[in-house]
Structure formats: structure tokens, C-alpha cells
Enzyme design. Structure first.
Site, PDB file in Angstrom:
ATOM      1  CD  GLN A  96      -2.493  -1.252   2.698  1.00 21.37           C
ATOM      2  OE1 GLN A  96      -3.620  -0.771   2.875  1.00 21.37           O
ATOM      3  NE2 GLN A  96      -1.822  -1.838   3.668  1.00 21.37           N
ATOM      4  CG  ASP A  99       7.790   4.012   0.819  1.00 16.30           C
ATOM      5  OD1 ASP A  99       7.243   3.967   1.930  1.00 16.30           O
ATOM      6  OD2 ASP A  99       8.145   2.989   0.192  1.00 16.30           O
ATOM      7  CG  HIS A 114      -2.967   2.244  -1.897  1.00 15.09           C
ATOM      8  ND1 HIS A 114      -3.083   2.291  -0.538  1.00 15.09           N
ATOM      9  CD2 HIS A 114      -3.996   1.485  -2.318  1.00 15.09           C
ATOM     10  CE1 HIS A 114      -4.157   1.616  -0.158  1.00 15.09           C
ATOM     11  NE2 HIS A 114      -4.725   1.097  -1.212  1.00 15.09           N
ATOM     12  CB  CYS A 125      -2.962  15.513 -21.407  1.00 14.71           C
ATOM     13  SG  CYS A 125      -1.357  15.785 -20.651  1.00 14.71           S
ATOM     14  CB  CYS A 148      -1.677  20.223 -21.400  1.00 17.32           C
ATOM     15  SG  CYS A 148      -2.283  19.600 -19.810  1.00 17.32           S
TER      16      CYS A 148
END
Ligand code: APR
Ligand code: ZN
Length: 241
Positions: A96, A99, A114, A125, A148
Site C-alpha cells: 500500500q 515510497d 496505491h 492529458c 498542457c
């Protein structure tokens, strides 16, 4: 501990499931329990999809803290013990944690359900970038922006978002096809991840839990409960293999 050593020696396939407690000894704050991030931040206001849409600046206060902690952190003995466990039947780590410490320690098959702080993504985008290229901007409290012009965000699963389908499917398979599951440093309260250990148990695996304190898994799912730090208990175990 002897029984757990025996269980490892007899296991053909071991799966490991880790939570934030596995990174605490590397200097990364957990979310709950002692020094938990959610004592200082309201996750719905700084770590949910709606919060990012309404106010990316507020979310970036948390993201900055997490990114700087993660990039400053080093794997600890517990991470390296999991690399050793690959010689004793460990086939995959479902984490989960965002890091990247398992990979940096050398673990091969890591499912980051995760997501990861190592990449930034554009919500408009979907273009991805290496977080490392934006560390100076983040340090100066300037929110990284996409070509963008949209604000970028870490490529992690925020509250209210779905987990990556392929990783979740592989995780269910890994827990349902192992003989032994280690659940390390997780409070086991956030779904669907928190259901992985019970799925392993239901499929016939033995479950080993390492945590500083009891969790909802301890009395119902875990066959063995080692009360202690991941970075201390795991090396004791691998030293006996
Ligand atoms: N060794 C073992 N366990 C530890 C250690 C340690 N050194 N330090 C803390 N712990 C335990 C705590 O007792 C707690 O049960 O680790 C657990 C950390 O729980 P959380 O902070 O809730 O982390 P986690 O279970 O990974 O959270 C799941 O919640 O906020 C979301 O997306 C976030 O992935 C996270 C998810
Ligand atoms: Zn973009």
C-alpha cells in the site's frame, strides 16, 4: 518465532502484504497510530480526488511532505530481509506504500496497489513525468505543471479513486495462491486492500502479522502475531533460515 520459521521452511509460495508501518523505521510517517499523518491533515481535504479538483494547493502541502520524506528515506533492515526471503519462497510483495522503498532495497515483484510518488501525472492529458525532475520546484512550493498547463499530481490512488484493476486482480491471485501470507505494518482498515489477508486465509494460507499493536486482523485472521517493529522482527526471522 520457531513455528514461523518452520512455516517459512515448509511454504512453497509466500506472499507479503505491507502498509505504512513497514516504512516508519526509514523515517516516513504512517497515516494512523503514533505520529500518524491523519492527526495533522484531514484526508478528505488533502488526499481525495474531489479535494484535488477543488484545491490542488492544499493537497500539495501533503504531497510535498510525502515526496520529500520518501526521497530522503533509505530502506531499512526489514526491507532487506524481504529481499532475502525471495530465496525462501517469497514470490511477490503487495504494498500500500507509495515510497518505492521495496524496489530500492532490491525486491523484484512489487505490486504498488496505491501507486507511487516516483511519478507525477497530469489529470487532464494523463501524461506522466518523473517526480525527481521537479524536486526543486516542489521544494520552493511551486506546483509542478504539465506541458498542457494543468497542475500535476502524484501518480497515487486518492480517496474516492479506484485501485489499478490489473494490480488488484494480480493481488487477489497472489494472496489466494500462497501457502503463507505476511501482513506487515498495516492497520488493515482501508478497503479493498484490507481484505487481502482474509482472502489468503480463506484460500487456506497461514497468516503471519507483524505490528506494534493489534489490528482487526489479529484475533480473527492472523495465525501468528509478532508484536514489534518490522525492521527488528523480520531480520530475527531470516537469521534463522
Ligand atoms: N513496525 C510494525 N508496525 C508498525 C511500525 C513498525 N515499525 N510502525 C507503525 N506500525 C503499524 C501501526 O501500528 C499501524 O497499525 O503500522 C500501521 C500503520 O497503519 P496506517 O498508517 O493506517 O497505514 P496503512 O495500513 O498502510 O494505511 C492504508 O490508508 O491512508 C490510506 O492510502 C493510505 O495506503 C494507506 C492506507
Ligand atoms: Zn497535461
Amino acid at each position: 518465532m520457531d513455528e514461523i520459521v518452520e512455516a517459512v521452511k515448509n511454504a512453497d509460495k509466500i506472499t507479503v502484504f505491507t502498509g505504512a508501518g513497514t516504512s516508519v523505521e526509514s523515517g516516513i510517517a504512517p497515516f494512523r497510530g503514533e505520529d500518524g499523518l491523519w492527526d495533522d491533515f484531514d484526508p478528505q481535504k488533502v488526499a481525495s480526488a474531489s479535494a484535488f479538483a477543488d484545491g490542488p494547493e492544499r493537497c500539495w502541502k501533503l504531497f510535498k511532505l510525502q515526496i520529500e520524506e520518501s526521497f530522503d528515506a533509505e530502506p531499512h533492515e526489514g526491507h532487506y530481509s524481504l529481499v532475502e526471503l525471495e530465496d525462501h519462497g517469497l514470490k511477490s510483495i503487495i504494498t500500500q506504500n507509495i515510497d518505492g522503498l521495496h524496489q530500492r532495497a532490491g525486491s523484484k515483484n512489487v505490486l504498488e496497489i496505491h501507486g507511487s510518488l516516483n511519478k507525477l501525472i497530469c489529470p487532464s492529458c494523463q501524461k506522466k513525468y518523473d517526480t525527481r525532475d521537479f524536486l526543486d520546484e516542489i521544494k520552493d512550493d511551486r506546483i509542478p505543471t504539465c506541458k498542457c498547463d494543468s497542475f500535476l499530481r502524484p501518480n497515487v490512488v486518492l480517496f474516492g479513486e479506484k485501485l489499478p484493476r490489473n494490480l488488484l486482480d494480480r493481488s487477489w491471485h497472489e494472496v489466494r495462491s500462497c501457502d503463507l501470507l505476511f501482513t506487515l505494518g498495516t492497520s488493515a482498515v482501508v478497503q479493498p486492500a484490507a481484505s487481502l489477508p482474509s482472502a489468503a486465509k480463506k484460500a487456506g494460507a497461514e497468516v503471519v502479522e507483524i505490528n506494534l499493536e493489534k489490528t482487526p486482523l489479529t484475533d480473527k485472521i492472523s495465525d501468528y502475531f509478532l508484536k514489534g517493529k518490522v525492521g527488528e522482527e523480520l531480520p530475527k526471522l531470516t537469521a534463522c533460515l
